[in-house]
Design an enzyme around this catalytic site. Sequence first.
Site, PDB file in Angstrom:
ATOM      1  N   LYS A   1       0.815  -1.280  -0.023  1.00  0.00           N
ATOM      2  CA  LYS A   1       0.084   0.007   0.124  1.00  0.00           C
ATOM      3  C   LYS A   1       0.774   1.248  -0.140  1.00  0.00           C
ATOM      4  O   LYS A   1       0.465   2.375  -0.515  1.00  0.00           O
ATOM      5  CB  LYS A   1      -0.817   0.027   1.038  1.00  0.00           C
ATOM      6  CG  LYS A   1      -1.825  -1.150   1.457  1.00  0.00           C
ATOM      7  CD  LYS A   1      -3.157  -1.122   0.653  1.00  0.00           C
ATOM      8  CE  LYS A   1      -4.170  -2.046   0.967  1.00  0.00           C
ATOM      9  NZ  LYS A   1      -3.658  -3.378   0.569  1.00  0.00           N
TER      10      LYS A   1
HETATM   11  C1  PLP Z   1      -3.940  -4.553  -0.246  1.00  0.00           C
HETATM   12  C2  PLP Z   1      -3.375  -5.866  -0.394  1.00  0.00           C
HETATM   13  C3  PLP Z   1      -3.632  -6.780  -1.382  1.00  0.00           C
HETATM   14  C4  PLP Z   1      -4.682  -6.427  -2.151  1.00  0.00           C
HETATM   15  O1  PLP Z   1      -4.503  -5.450  -3.354  1.00  0.00           O
HETATM   16  P1  PLP Z   1      -5.554  -5.144  -4.109  1.00  0.00           P
HETATM   17  O2  PLP Z   1      -5.117  -3.786  -5.073  1.00  0.00           O
HETATM   18  O3  PLP Z   1      -6.682  -4.706  -3.274  1.00  0.00           O
HETATM   19  O4  PLP Z   1      -6.055  -6.093  -5.063  1.00  0.00           O
HETATM   20  C5  PLP Z   1      -2.741  -7.731  -1.146  1.00  0.00           C
HETATM   21  N1  PLP Z   1      -1.804  -8.226  -0.415  1.00  0.00           N
HETATM   22  C6  PLP Z   1      -1.602  -7.166   0.565  1.00  0.00           C
HETATM   23  C7  PLP Z   1      -0.575  -7.487   1.566  1.00  0.00           C
HETATM   24  C8  PLP Z   1      -2.394  -5.967   0.800  1.00  0.00           C
HETATM   25  O5  PLP Z   1      -2.246  -5.220   1.706  1.00  0.00           O
END
Ligand code: PLP
Length: 500
Positions: A113
């Site tokens: 993120k």
């Molecule tokens: C948010 C997240 C995801 C999913 O990503 P998207 O963009 O929502 O598909 C996968 N792995 C981790 C560790 C995340 O924090």
Amino acid sequence: MQYLSTRDRSIKLNAAQAIAQGLSRDGGLFVPEDFPILPKNAVERLMPMSYVDRAVSIMKLFLEDFSEDELRGYAERAYGPAGFDHPDVAPVVKTDDNTSFLELFHGPTSAFKDMALQMLPHLLSASLDKTGETRDVCILVATSGDTGKAALEGFCDVPRTKILVFYPEDGVSDVQKLQMTTQCGDNVGVSAVAGNFDDAQNGVKAIFSDEGIREKLNEKGYFLSSANSINWGRLLPQIVYYFSAYCDLIKNGCIENGEPVNFCVPTGNFGNILAGFYAKKMGLPIGRLICASNTNDVLTEFIETGVYNKNRAFMTTISPSMDILISSNLERLIFELSGCDDARIRHYMKLLSEDGRYAVSAEIMAGIKSDFSCGSCTDAETKDTVRDVFKTYGYLIDTHTAVAYNVLQKYRKISGDKTRTVIVSTASPFKFCDSVLHALDTAAAASNGAVSGLELIDRLEEISGVKAPLPLKALKGKKVRFNQCVSKDDMQAVVEHFLI
Ligand SMILES: *Cc1c(COP(=O)(O)O)cnc(C)c1O
């Protein structure tokens, strides 16, 4: 370049307006009117560049109302050594002849993120100035873990922004809780909510839809916005790392320029993998985009059958950031594949909200099949995968990344596809210590039943011989700044108090 709403093409905004507004008033998502197609030598030009310069080169194509100097300033702050503990920012690690991992977890909160939330606040703050918005923005977040901390860290002390995060008192891990309650910065607030994630999220939704509070905040000079992945300013920075990974594969001698590469992505809200689809649209030689899910496999079913059906039980898994039943960004993909048919999107989204289900046309289905493959995996398979990868390659991965690795093995078996594939690695294994320890060494983990999250970090370091990210290690000595816990009904008062 103009941006239009997926539910009404007649709405057209410039980039700053789309970013300042976040979500279109008709409920649609903003998408670029058309995608820049890169010249043939684009990858050659990007190859010698730093990650910061690669980010500027890609992002400027979409942000004509920002100068290159502005974008470079944001990128240096977002991806500089103060936040990222790796000089390549998003390094690519090779494990065998046709498999590599793209590590997106070297940022300040140890999850992917950060790649977007280190950039979005700068874009948003500048967009307020560019659009003549006189009010400041207050970001409200209900979080079940990763997003809250990444948003706090990204918005910390960014001008014209404030951020308030609510988390469920008993719904986040020890480490996640400490990450948030020790957050520094003068414009941040954190509060626990008695109850589960739904309570926190419903509380935030109620505040967003309350005219009265909006009016009050307006008088104080604020408007509310959210930091979730529907904002174009959050999606755009994610396109960059697909190009960056491709450049690094060439640099490392893994591929020749022009050779197709697959990406396998652990998916929740469909933001990460959608950025890969956009990169392919821009001309990056991507083969298959493999969408990996845990037992919340609503996307696997969709990609296989063309039916999106959220009427199913919600599963709590050991890859919690992918526990989701509505993948918001799928709307953007369907918009592209329908030939930008806004009426069709309105129809599908109405069906989704009324019946919890819609089925896409044969034309859209053909588009999906030509770019996407998919698969899902259980918690038991996830743990086996963490252990197998560590045993075979001495490479430690987290539970989300393990879902992708497992799905890739299944895909390869069925398809026989030997194309080099990049696993998009979305979190540091130390962020999900408990599950990773269980996967590696059940006996050691079990005997640690009463141990706090921070001690598990030490334990995992010992067992794996891998060093934990410093910001996680440093939590030990940090002072807790926010220890209030409120009931759901008091959340509105917390917001008002925060914005005095
Ligand atoms: C948010 C997240 C995801 C999913 O990503 P998207 O963009 O929502 O598909 C996968 N792995 C981790 C560790 C995340 O924090």
